[in-house]
Design an enzyme around this catalytic site. Structure first.
Site, short mmCIF file in Angstrom:
data_model
loop_
_atom_site.label_atom_id
_atom_site.label_comp_id
_atom_site.label_asym_id
_atom_site.label_seq_id
_atom_site.Cartn_x
_atom_site.Cartn_y
_atom_site.Cartn_z
N GLU B 154 37.00 38.49 35.65
CA GLU B 154 37.96 37.49 35.16
C GLU B 154 38.82 38.06 34.05
O GLU B 154 38.40 38.91 33.28
CB GLU B 154 37.19 36.28 34.60
CG GLU B 154 36.49 35.47 35.66
CD GLU B 154 35.81 34.23 35.07
OE1 GLU B 154 36.09 33.90 33.89
OE2 GLU B 154 34.98 33.61 35.77
N GLU B 222 43.20 30.32 39.57
CA GLU B 222 42.40 29.10 39.44
C GLU B 222 43.08 28.06 38.55
O GLU B 222 43.46 28.34 37.41
CB GLU B 222 41.01 29.44 38.87
CG GLU B 222 40.13 28.21 38.66
CD GLU B 222 38.65 28.51 38.60
OE1 GLU B 222 38.28 29.69 38.76
OE2 GLU B 222 37.84 27.57 38.42
#
Lengths: 353, 414
Positions: B154, B222
């Site tokens: 991430e 996301e």
């Protein structure tokens, strides 16, 4: 008014008295914070004893993670077993042997987080309790201390096992025995083969169950034995028997979560579903259908539609964003963004009226 | 004949081209007789082709053997072993608590179950942020010990881009992840959608591009507004995989438990993400099944004879009863004896037959329906002899067995 006061007093004292004797959690959990601990909610050995005495069958199902634990709690199952069957149904091995204690503890913790009401029993995995009584006690301690379980289960009825069970009970840890087909012993058994089918084996089932009771076990699992043998053991014991593939004459029943739910619909798995297990659902089919539908909807650009694309950017910010993109030389990206904004807001065309 | 030779040749050369596409060695001589089928595993090239053709890529998370099998069976392209396991499997409130060892256990279980989808393993919080070498070490473990094909990490800060580059240079395929990065909820202040103002939106696009530059083969977007996702998707040459990012990404990903409606408990209903569609209500199905099991056990309906398959022969049983009595377990012996009788309905069937005899002697005749019912009863208990007796009875009575008679027999006896 006085009467209701008296009633609430007696109710309170009843709660205090009974809870104190029935709970396996301290009466006050001051460090637990504002969350009500509700110690009388957890199923205890005493409640199982009462069910057994009244002839009410005890229900037990395995769980291996938080969601399955929540499901078992919600359904009101009495006992939640974190079984070493995890090796097969969760990890995909062919036997229960490969799973380690560390892995079992992870499963135990996840289940403890999810199931607040059922009694929690953790299996001692293969290789963690057979060497010596010390090893057995150490493992059992970890399952309660680190795994958050209320009790443990171990397999077998050899003298060393009986001794181990006794030591674990003496360490203050409730023990559930397991006789009949003991999956950790398939090496000597020659596979997953039902036991108790001849005189010697049948007598052994009854004798070892009784020895485990003598050692202090609170219950014994009978796996894959003919019903009359299970009936004999159940009758001979004072403690409840929990059967699996052992017929209807036990004090309770246990099944593996994935088996009873029909989790694996793949033909390869269909042939290893145990014959003693009833499938109460075809979850595998439901899952397969859902995944196929998801795949189809994504492939056809149906998902996500507007109702599943909830995040918005204000038009002022959008304009600023488009300018920045153009400044960076990303003209194509800017027009893609502009086009998509229009597609997502079909009301714009009518708003100019 | 010449044309078939040509066909064989071209088929052979096509097999050779598989060699170029697979991420497995061409020959797996040590793999034993099991066919490795390298062309079955989804590869980066497959994904590239889908992206080029505008075919959406499907991704779903999995955490254990059964879910992996389900994904494989459904033909999902990519199977992500997500650190979302921390929440959906382990019941934590965030993705932070899960350790690398726990993730590796999940990875291995999934690898055992999913033979076709591309396998991507998440690097969990705390295992790759300190330094590039830590990141490479973790990524190596995920492939080596976890059995994954690629990793996902991430973030888009400079150190992350550097880490991603180092991992790619180590020979490990990397998926980036920008927008809402759940491991960063500490700085984000919760699970909050990103890209809702100019600066944030531009950052999403820029970091995605930087990750592409670093060598990532894909980027997850996301919880960003669809226009931002559209911009990023357009700006990138590599596919974007969206979640809560609208329909303009190159593919979509959802969490297994969310898309299946696994948690029906009210407490969980309120944390189901709004961008996730529930394609089933598995939680309801499970609840119903467990309640039924509980009911059947409580009412002593389960297990019935069909789920109590293990038998002990009469002679062994007798010896067993004797031994029990020798040991002083008389009560147990009688319990065993009555259990045995209970389990053997042959006594009941025998009584049924005797009743038939009685009624026949009394001059009553049976119709086809009655014979069919009896036939079914005996067939169910595999009483072949009684069935044949019935059939000859019917013949004597002048009744022709019909299709139902045979169907019952066939269905049960076989």
């Amino acid at each position: 008014m006085a009467a209701s006061f008296v009633r609430s007093c007696s109710r309170a004292s009843r709660a205090i008295t009974t809870v104190r004797f029935m709970s396996n959690v301290p009466e006050n959990t001051v460090y637990g914070g504002p969350k009500s601990q509700n110690p009388n909610q957890r199923v205890t050995l005493t409640q199982l004893r009462q069910k057994h005495r009244k002839g009410e069958p005890i229900t037990m199902v395995t769980a291996y993670d938080y969601p399955s634990a929540v499901h078992i709690d919600t359904a009101g199952i009495d006992v939640c077993l974190v079984g070493d069957s995890a090796a097969m149904v969760v990890h995909g091995y062919d036997t229960t042997l490969p799973i380690s204690l560390e892995e079992m503890l992870v499963h135990c913790r996840a289940v403890a987080r999810g199931a607040k009401r059922p009694l929690l029993v953790g299996d001692l995995p293969f290789g963690t309790y057979e060497s010596s009584t010390n090893q057995a006690v150490d493992t059992a301690v970890r399952v309660l201390k680190e795994g958050g379980m209320d009790a443990i289960k171990l397999e077998g009825g050899s003298p060393s096992r009986i001794t181990a069970a006794k030591s674990i009970v003496e360490a203050g840890i409730a023990v559930m025995g397991h006789v009949g087909l003991t999956p950790q012993a398939i090496s000597v058994l020659g596979g997953f083969r039902p036991q108790g089918k001849n005189i010697a084996s049948a007598v052994k089932v009854v004798e070892t169950a009784m020895a485990l009771q003598e050692a202090g076990c609170f219950s014994v699992v009978l796996e894959c034995v003919p019903p009359p043998v299970a009936a004999a053991a159940t009758s001979a014991l004072n403690i409840p028997t929990i059967g699996i593939g052992a017929g209807p004459f036990c004090s309770g029943q246990v099944l593996v979560y994935h088996d009873l739910l029909g989790m694996m619909q793949h033909p390869h798995h269909a042939k290893v579903t145990p014959k003693f297990c009833k499938q109460y659902a075809q979850v595998g089919e439901v899952i397969n259908k859902a995944l196929l539908e998801y795949k189809e909807e994504v492939s056809k650009h149906f998902f996500p539609g507007p109702s599943h694309s909830p995040y918005k950017i204000a038009s002022r910010d959008l304009d600023g964003f488009l300018s920045e993109l153009q400044k960076l030389g990303l003209d194509k990206a800017a027009s893609a963004a502009a086009a998509s904004a229009e597609k997502m807001e079909p009301s714009d065309s009518s708003s100019s009226q």
